[in-house]
Structures are given as structure tokens and as C-alpha cells.
Scaffold this active site. Structure first.
Site, PDB file in Angstrom:
ATOM      1  N   ASP A  47       0.773  -1.245   0.000  1.00 37.58           N
ATOM      2  CA  ASP A  47       0.000   0.000   0.000  1.00 37.58           C
ATOM      3  C   ASP A  47       0.811   1.307   0.000  1.00 37.58           C
ATOM      4  O   ASP A  47       1.791   1.416   0.723  1.00 37.58           O
ATOM      5  CB  ASP A  47      -0.866   0.085   1.269  1.00 37.58           C
ATOM      6  CG  ASP A  47      -1.511  -1.215   1.634  1.00 37.58           C
ATOM      7  OD1 ASP A  47      -1.520  -2.126   0.806  1.00 37.58           O
ATOM      8  OD2 ASP A  47      -2.004  -1.316   2.764  1.00 37.58           O
TER       9      ASP A  47
HETATM   10  C1  FRU Z   1      -3.694  -3.846   2.863  1.00 37.83           C
HETATM   11  C2  FRU Z   1      -3.009  -4.245   4.159  1.00 37.83           C
HETATM   12  C3  FRU Z   1      -3.353  -3.254   5.244  1.00 37.83           C
HETATM   13  C4  FRU Z   1      -2.190  -3.390   6.181  1.00 37.83           C
HETATM   14  C5  FRU Z   1      -1.052  -3.605   5.225  1.00 37.83           C
HETATM   15  C6  FRU Z   1       0.040  -4.469   5.762  1.00 37.83           C
HETATM   16  O1  FRU Z   1      -3.060  -4.226   1.704  1.00 37.83           O
HETATM   17  O2  FRU Z   1      -3.400  -5.545   4.494  1.00 37.83           O
HETATM   18  O3  FRU Z   1      -4.595  -3.481   5.849  1.00 37.83           O
HETATM   19  O4  FRU Z   1      -2.012  -2.245   6.972  1.00 37.83           O
HETATM   20  O5  FRU Z   1      -1.597  -4.203   4.071  1.00 37.83           O
HETATM   21  O6  FRU Z   1       1.122  -4.519   4.888  1.00 37.83           O
END
Ligand code: FRU
Length: 676
Positions: A47
Site C-alpha cells: 500500500d
Molecule cells: C492492505 C493491508 C493493510 C495493512 C497492510 C500491511 O493491503 O493488508 O490493511 O495495513 O496491508 O502490509
């Protein structure tokens, strides 16, 4: 001694993370290396996080594993840009430390120094992120701040600032709400499909204001929310609020996808526009048939072994289990009786196969070896099925035409003891046609498989006035297996978001930022002409065919026409972007797009609802090494798809399969790389 070694190990991996500067790229010319999209020089990224504009720089932080090219050791990587096109890689900003990963979150410039983190006249940058305790997955909201334009960060010693003792509480988005003069935190209760709103005056103390959800699509967990306001149809007197929520599961929207809700936010509560969800109705295609078992009257002749299935059918979820949905009536089979670790088996009495399909609602974990439903004939498994990591049961069907007349039985097995270690089953139905899985209908942001966890920039100057966001261009189904090295994942191009009236409804539109025009180089233009089925237009001869911007306008009188583009074609390879007007859809077929066999969920055809506007269709495609972004009718429909074509097979064509269309205009630009 053991402690000392452990300490040394932590220290070493911390030092390694801190110094693993994501160095400036050298050539950025590896196979499938995006040329005008952001990607880390090496290692794993997911993300986008902490997007904020400050003093002439756009900051881009991101979920980053400094130690490998798959998910793990999540820290915040960092890059900055002055134009949203050219990015300078900076060292890891906020590292995993003391057994806590740094999950997703956001960042703000604290102009009034409400947090007290500021020094001198320079306002602090404050990052609000989820700290994830690795030992037990506890997720809490934490702060870090920077007094030097994001170059170095200090974790707040009062962390966590918000702890509700949950391991599904994450991805805080913080924004300033002017009318009520306070900070708002929008944060997800992932498993419950709820968004919580908190308020604060100093970013350190937070009070719960309200909750939203479940609503819209709920088959996957809810992650990475965003909240912002936009003028409706460009009218500054008509302001609407958009709540964006990502949905992650193997089962829905092709794995990972984003949805949005339009309504109002008064500083306390998000209120959905009363009619917003009306247009979105889930579609179930369930045939007529004979219900063999509904589990409403107990287990009957079914025999159980072990504890997982209990002595009678479950009435929905067990305590400590996430909410269960999608089953019929009051009862179902649910092997969570005793939690993930319970194991067992349940087997039906024998029955005669009389119809060509056996359908059932299935849910729970995904493990064909340890968690499955099977059809037994003469004691042998002839067909089987497993769940899709979803608490929402959905239809699957077995074609049993070859076994009509045989005696059979059904067995449900749970030998799985870890996370997602349960299976759920209901409504076994014998029929002449297969039941099709229920498709959740929602206001999707993007109809492709590769646009997730989108996040928007805070602090964009008022004189710019745009709302800009960027998404992770991948999917949790196969993101860790994509054939790229030494990095994995890229971001979409930054997009401008707006709210428009589309077919009488308020809908979100997204367009690539205008800055991308600066990358245009050689241009190919095509004269206006009528295209019909026999005519294929060859667009070859473009030197740099895998880095293109294509803009085309079609005028279509024949509403049964099917036409579009065939990109990166050669022997055994082509990616088709087609428009099937009879079905009012656009589709991207990447089944033969190049490398597709690295994961079973990668090849496929994605579709999006698409209609003509005043008899016309405006198509805007951005193709980079490794991806396609397609914007239809000024971004009213968007599709983002990864592709991994062999660059030697580089023919580009316009095709017409049915009917005829008028090509009004076609411009194709080669795009320059932002990395060299
Ligand atoms: C979404 C997620 C978020 C989390 C992150 C961990 O892609 O699962 O909810 O904060 O990735 O890498």
C-alpha cells in the site's frame, strides 16, 4: 545468553532496515520494469502510505519490506517528487522495530503544532500508522514525527495512542475537519466490516465519534479507508463526502478491490446518501432444483467424527468467530466449533445422483488438502472443493453428469488447525444447471484486478485544488508471485478524482494527472475513417511500443458492434481491450497476454459496465511495461490490469469483430521514461 543473542539479532535486523536505503535506480531497465510508474528499486512494496504535500514536495511513503521481495518486516519506505512524475528514493522512513511492524497509515502537516512535536517555526510532519505487534498480531494506532521535511522520523514515546485490544484494527487516515476544528481519524475494523471515526485536538488523544458499516460489499475484510470532500459536478456549493473502503479477500472482486460511498460527514458521523446503494443489487443465479440438505432439522443421517462439527448444525457464527453470512435459513455446517484448531469430519448417508449438477453454499478457509468437501463414489473421491477465505458463504457447483445413476455420499473434512482453519457448508442442491456464485455489487472504484489500497494526498495547495490519489497496482491473490525481480509491485499513475452525475447518479470519476503530458514524445495520428469487421488497422512501427498513451474517439451507430485494441501481439500473445456494445461492457482479456502461468488467478477476462455517451466512446489507455490503465468517457469507468508480455511481440492493432464503427480520432504517443 539466549536473551543477548536475541537482542543482537533484533539490533542487526534494525540496523539493516535503517541502512537499506532504497538507492536511486541505476538503469531501471529490467524486464517489466515500469517506466513511468513508481516502483521501489528492489524488494517488496504494497500500500501507498502517508501521502502528503509539504513545501514543494509530494511525499510518498509505502508499505515496504527492506529485507526481501515478498511481504514481511513491513516498514515505511519513502520517496519524494516535485512533479508527481519523477521520484527520488529516500532511506526507509519508519522501520519495523522491537517486534512491531509498521502497517499502513497516513501523514499530515501539523500547521498549528497541535501535537507539540514542532521545533522552532517549522511545523512537524506527523505520521499516524498502525503498529502491529508481531508476537500476537495486536494492532494499535501510533504516531511518528519529523522536524526535517520527512528526512528523519522519531516514534512518539507515548505510543500507542489508540488501543482497543484488537488484531483487526488498522490503516488510520487522518484529516483536519475545519468546521469543528479537530482532527478526524478514519480507521478500519477489518473483520467486522466497520469503519470507525475518532476525533482529537492534538493527534495524541482520540475519542470515538461514530461507526459506519457493514454496508456495500462485505464478502472480504475492510482495509485502508479514506475520507474526503469533493464538489459535485464541479459546483463548490454542492459539497459531498466520499468514504472509500478497500475490500480484501480471495473471494471477492477478483481478490482485492476498492469501493466507495457518497454521503455527508458533519465532523461526527458519516451519513450515506439515502439512495446511493439502490443501484447496487447483488446478483444470484440460482437454478431450480431438489434441496438434498439444508441442515435446518439437525444432522439427520449425517455422521460426525472429531469435535469441529459439534453434535448439531451451527446457528451462524460461534463466539470469537467473525460474523458469518450468505447461508440459508437458520442453520449450517460450521467447523469452527472449538475454534480454528478443532478438527473433524462429517459424512452424509448415500444417495443416488439424478441430476447433472450438485450445488452448495461453501465458506471458510482455503486449503484443498486439509479443508474440503468431497463427493465419494464407491469410497473414492471423484470431486472436491474448498473455501475462499471468506466468512460469507457462496455457491459452487460440481458437474456430475458423468455419474448420473451412481450411489454417492458427501464428506466434509477439517484437518486444518491454523488461521482460517474451518469450513462452512449449507444448502446442497441437485439441479439441471449450475448455480453461479453471487456477485457482490458495489460502487467499485476500478473494474480491473490491480488497483488496491488507494490513498489520497493531504495538503495539496488550495490554488491547485485537485484531489489526487494513487493505488497499489497489484492484488493479494498473486502479488507476491509476479515475475519481476529484484522488486515486486508498482503504483498506479497519480489520478485526479471528481464526482460527476453519470446516468442520473452521483458517481466517482478518475483521470490520469495532466502532468503526464510532459512525458509525451513521438506521436502517431490516424485519420477519421469507418472500420468494419474485415479491416484491421496495424499500429506497428512505433519504436517504443510498451510505453504508450492511446487516445481514441469512436462514433458508433451500430449498437451491436464489438471492437477495440489488441496490444503487444505476436505469435501466441495478445492482450485484448474490447468493447461489446450489445452487452454494454468493456473487457480486458489477458489470458494470452504473455507470462500468465505464475499463478492460477492471474489469467482471465475482466469486464466493466460501459455505455456510449451520445453515441460516442472516448478511450484513454496508458500502457507501461507491466501494466495497462484504461479510462473510458473521461474516467467514468476505469480498469487497471497488470500484463507481462514478451517485448519482442509488439504489434498493436485496432480490431472490429462485429458490426462497424467510425474512428473519429486516434492519437498514440510514446511516453518517455521518468527514471533515466
Ligand atoms: C492492505 C493491508 C493493510 C495493512 C497492510 C500491511 O493491503 O493488508 O490493511 O495495513 O496491508 O502490509
Amino acid at each position: 545468553m539466549k536473551h543477548a543473542l536475541r537482542y543482537l539479532f533484533f539490533l542487526l535486523s534494525f540496523v539493516q532496515i535503517i541502512f537499506s536505503c532504497n538507492e536511486p535506480a541505476k538503469n531501471y531497465d529490467e524486464p517489466f520494469r515500469p517506466q513511468f510508474h513508481f516502483s521501489p528499486q528492489k524488494n517488496w512494496m504494497n500500500d501507498p502510505n502517508g501521502l502528503v504535500y509539504f513545501d514543494g514536495e509530494y511525499h510518498l511513503f509505502y508499505q515496504y519490506n527492506p529485507l526481501g521481495d515478498r511481504w514481511g518486516h513491513m516498514s515505511w519506505g519513502h520517496a519524494v517528487s516535485k512533479d508527481l512524475l519523477h521520484w527520488e528514493h529516500l532511506p526507509v522512513a519508519i522501520p519495523e522495530e522491537n517486534g512491531s511492524m509498521i502497517y499502513s497509515g497516513s501523514a499530515v502537516v501539523d500547521w498549528q503544532n497541535s501535537s507539540g512535536f514542532g521545533k522552532g517555526d517549522v511545523p512537524p510532519m506527523v505520521a499516524v500508522y498502525t503498529g502491529r505487534r508481531n508476537s500476537d498480531d495486536r494492532q494499535t494506532q501510533c504516531l511518528a514525527y519529523s522536524n526535517d521535511h520527512g528526512r528523519t522520523w522519531t516514534k512518539y514515546d507515548g505510543n500507542p495512542v489508540l488501543d482497543i485490544q484488537s488484531n483487526n484494527f488498522r490503516d488510520p487516515k487522518v484529516l483536519w475537519h475545519d468546521p469543528t476544528s479537530k482532527w478526524i481519524m478514519v480507521v478500519s475494523m477489518a473483520a467486522e466490516r466497520k469503519i470507525r471515526f475518532y476525533g482529537s485536538h492534538n493527534l495524541k488523544e482520540w475519542n470515538l465519534l461514530s461507526e459506519f458499516g457493514p454496508a456495500g460489499a462485505v464478502a472480504g475484510i475492510w482495509e485502508c479507508p479514506d475520507l474526503f470532500q469533493l464538489p459535485f459536478d464541479g459546483n463548490p456549493d454542492s459539497i459531498k463526502w466520499v468514504l472509500e473502503v478497500d475490500l480484501g479477500s480471495k473471494a471477492v472482486a477478483g481478490g482485492s478491490g476498492g469501493q466507495y460511498f457518497v454521503g455527508d460527514f458533519d465532523g461526527e458521523k458519516f451519513t450515506l446518501d439515502p439512495h446511493f446503494l439502490e443501484a447496487f443489487k447483488d446478483e444470484t443465479k440460482e437454478p431450480e432444483g431438489i434441496v438434498f440438505e439444508s441442515f435446518e432439522n439437525g444432522y439427520g443421517s449425517w455422521k460426525t467424527e472429531g469435535d469441529a462439527f459439534g453434535s448439531e448444525p451451527a446457528k451462524g457464527a460461534f463466539s470469537y468467530q467473525n460474523p458469518v453470512s450468505g447461508f440459508y435459513g437458520q442453520k449450517l455446517i460450521n467447523s469452527y466449533n472449538g475454534g480454528d484448531k478443532a478438527t473433524g469430519k462429517i459424512i452424509s448417508g448415500t444417495f443416488k445422483i439424478t441430476k447433472p449438477y450438485i450445488n452448495f453454499l461453501i465458506g471458510g478457509g482455503n486449503d484443498p488438502e486439509k479443508l474440503f468437501l468431497s463427493l465419494l463414489i464407491n469410497g473414492k473421491t471423484v470431486l472436491s472443493a474448498t473455501g475462499d477465505e471468506s466468512e460469507s458463504l457462496n455457491w459452487k457447483a460440481w458437474n456430475v453428469a458423468d455419474f448420473i445413476g451412481e450411489e454417492a455420499s458427501i464428506e466434509v473434512v477439517d484437518k486444518h488447525t491454523g488461521i482460517w482453519g474451518y469450513i462452512m457448508l449449507d444448502q446442497i442442491l441437485f439441479s439441471d444447471a449450475p448455480a453461479l456464485p453471487r456477485q457482490e455489487s458495489a460502487a467499485w472504484l476500478d473494474y480491473g484486478k490491480d488497483f488496491y489500497a488507494v490513498a489520497s494526498w493531504s495538503g495539496i495547495p488550495e490554488n491547485d485544488g485537485r484531489h489526487l490519489w494513487i493505488g497499489w497496482m497489484s492484488n493479494w491473490q498473486y502479488g507476491q508471485d509476479v515475475p519481476t525481480s529484484p522488486w515486486r509491485s508498482a503504483f498506479s499513475v497519480p489520478r485526479k478524482v471528481s464526482l460527476k452525475k453519470i446516468n442520473g447518479q452521483i458517481r466517482l470519476a478518475q483521470q490520469p494527472i495532466e502532468e503526464l503530458h510532459n512525458l509525451r514524445s513521438e506521436k502517431t495520428t490516424m485519420q477519421s475513417q469507418i472500420l468494419s469487421a474485415s479491416k484491421v488497422i496495424d499500429l506497428s512501427g512505433i519504436k517504443n511500443p510498451s510505453q504508450l498513451e492511446i487516445k481514441a474517439e469512436f462514433e458508433v451507430a451500430d449498437t451491436s458492434a464489438e471492437f477495440g485494441f489488441e496490444l503487444m501481439c505476436g505469435e501466441d500473445q495478445l492482450t485484448r481491450v474490447g468493447f461489446d456494445l450489445q452487452r454494454n461492457t468493456m473487457y480486458v482479456d489477458r489470458t494470452r497476454s504473455g507470462k500468465v502461468d505464475f499463478h492460477k488467478d492471474f489469467p482471465g477476462v475482466q469486464t466493466a459496465p460501459t455505455t456510449l455517451k451520445n453515441g460516442q466512446l472516448a478511450v484513454h489507455i496508458l500502457m507501461d511495461k507491466g501494466s495497462l490503465e484504461i479510462f473510458i468517457n473521461d474516467g467514468e469507468t476505469v480498469m487497471t490490469e497488470l500484463i507481462f508480455p514478451d517485448p519482442q511481440k509488439k504489434e498493436q492493432r485496432l480490431f472490429v469483430k462485429k458490426g462497424s464503427v467510425k474512428l473519429k480520432s486516434l492519437d498514440v504517443w510514446q511516453l518517455k521514461s521518468t527514471w533515466n
